[in-house]
Enzyme design. Structure first.
Site, PDB file in Angstrom:
ATOM      1  N   GLY A  18      84.505 -44.179  -2.521  1.00  0.00           N
ATOM      2  CA  GLY A  18      83.009 -44.384  -2.111  1.00  0.00           C
ATOM      3  C   GLY A  18      82.076 -44.310  -3.360  1.00  0.00           C
TER       4      GLY A  18
ATOM      5  CD  GLU B  55      85.250 -40.231   3.925  1.00  0.00           C
ATOM      6  OE1 GLU B  55      85.444 -40.714   5.126  1.00  0.00           O
ATOM      7  OE2 GLU B  55      85.262 -40.835   2.841  1.00  0.00           O
TER       8      GLU B  55
ATOM      9  CB  SER C 155      86.314 -46.725  -6.347  1.00  0.00           C
ATOM     10  OG  SER C 155      85.266 -45.880  -5.835  1.00  0.00           O
TER      11      SER C 155
ATOM     12  CG  HIS D 213      90.060 -39.407   4.123  1.00  0.00           C
ATOM     13  ND1 HIS D 213      88.704 -39.002   3.672  1.00  0.00           N
ATOM     14  CD2 HIS D 213      90.454 -40.698   3.540  1.00  0.00           C
ATOM     15  CE1 HIS D 213      88.223 -40.283   2.998  1.00  0.00           C
ATOM     16  NE2 HIS D 213      89.307 -41.069   2.770  1.00  0.00           N
TER      17      HIS D 213
ATOM     18  CG  ASN E  52      90.109 -44.668   5.637  1.00  0.00           C
ATOM     19  OD1 ASN E  52      89.848 -44.725   7.132  1.00  0.00           O
ATOM     20  ND2 ASN E  52      89.988 -43.889   5.138  1.00  0.00           N
TER      21      ASN E  52
ATOM     22  CE  LYS F 290      86.549 -44.092   3.342  1.00  0.00           C
ATOM     23  NZ  LYS F 290      86.223 -43.487   2.311  1.00  0.00           N
TER      24      LYS F 290
ATOM     25  CD  GLU G 188      92.294 -41.702  -0.263  1.00  0.00           C
ATOM     26  OE1 GLU G 188      92.252 -42.838  -0.206  1.00  0.00           O
ATOM     27  OE2 GLU G 188      91.690 -40.862   0.507  1.00  0.00           O
TER      28      GLU G 188
HETATM   29  P1  PGA Z   1      87.045 -46.087  -1.169  1.00  0.00           P
HETATM   30  O1  PGA Z   1      87.630 -45.309   0.008  1.00  0.00           O
HETATM   31  O2  PGA Z   1      88.048 -47.251  -1.160  1.00  0.00           O
HETATM   32  O3  PGA Z   1      85.820 -46.718  -0.241  1.00  0.00           O
HETATM   33  O4  PGA Z   1      86.800 -45.466  -2.178  1.00  0.00           O
HETATM   34  C1  PGA Z   1      89.023 -44.675  -0.078  1.00  0.00           C
HETATM   35  C2  PGA Z   1      89.318 -43.784   1.211  1.00  0.00           C
HETATM   36  O5  PGA Z   1      88.515 -43.150   1.314  1.00  0.00           O
HETATM   37  O6  PGA Z   1      90.385 -43.745   1.796  1.00  0.00           O
END
Ligand code: PGA
Length: 256
Positions: free
Chosen positions: A177, A101, A216, A99, A11, A13, A171
């Protein structure tokens, strides 16, 4: 060896530009071809404007590509949105929906996420549907209640889906992140819970649907997470922007 083929999705982003992407596509292409990890489904999800670029670079490889979001409605008057049929038209194979976010920062509800997932299933697009609790919810011992609510909303979509084209991504929001990863045991517990909820709700493919972990994931922790019985791969954010990291995560999925 698990019965479910692992899936690793990158992803990206809201990151990338034509030149940087080109470097990443080139590196992924040659590295994944060399590694010939045909035992893993790999999906790359760049931002919308670069989907055509992804198709051009990955179209003739075994690497699939997908969108990070999709409209909750069919073509028509919905300025700024991108539909399932447009993505399918482009040759895009997958879309991420729900997601955290988008749930937290853009106000997407369980209902909207479910509609998006159903649109994908009906339109023949593979769907990666994200669920997960916030830190407050975990600390309030509400993890299972939150996951149950989010999974329940997805049930109608999952019931009609080809299990090979429907993926749930667990997640935990506090792990995204942040460099803070769920322990393999925590991930396994959540994944087993999600699978049991799907089965209980009558999703026929509950055993075949892949449940991937996100939050992460790095090359260094991928193996321990992916070795858990109900962790069928990963949804990778930050580490998917670094070719070697991402490749090593795919390798871990292949042997876990
Ligand atoms: P990250 O993000 O691996 O940077 O923690 C995962 C995601 O948001 O899909």
């Amino acid at each position: 060896m698990k019965s479910r083929k692992p899936l690793v999705a990158g992803n990206w982003k809201m990151n990338g530009d034509i030149v940087t992407n080109e470097h990443l596509f080139t590196a992924l292409r040659s590295a994944l071809e060399r590694a010939s990890i045909s035992q893993v489904d790999v999906v790359i999800c760049p931002p919308f404007p670069y989907l055509g670029q992804a198709g051009a670079w990955l179209g003739d490889t075994g690497i699939a590509w997908g969108a990070q979001n999709v409209a909750a409605a069919a073509n028509g008057a919905l300025t700024g949105e991108v539909s399932v049929s447009m993505l399918a038209d482009l040759g895009c194979g997958w879309a991420i929906v729900g997601h955290s976010e988008r749930r937290t920062l853009l106000g997407e509800t369980d209902e909207v996420v479910a509609r998006k997932a159903s649109m994908c299933v009906a339109g023949g697009l593979g769907v990666i549907a994200c669920v997960g609790e916030t830190l407050d919810e975990r600390e309030a011992d509400a993890t299972e209640a939150v996951l149950a609510r989010q999974v329940e909303a997805l049930v109608p979509a999952l019931q009609g889906a080809d299990p090979a084209r429907a993926v749930v991504a667990y997640e935990p929001v506090w792990a995204i992140g942040t460099g803070r990863t769920a322990s393999p045991e925590m991930a396994q517990q959540a994944h087993a819970f999600i699978r049991a909820r799907m089965a209980h709700a009558g999703v026929a493919g509950a055993d075949a649907i892949r449940i991937v972990y996100g939050g992460s994931v790095k090359a260094a922790n991928a193996m321990s997470l992916f070795s858990m019985p109900d962790v069928d791969g990963g949804l990778i954010g930050g580490a998917s922007l670094v070719a070697d990291e991402f490749l090593n995560i795919c390798r871990a999925a292949a042997v876990a």
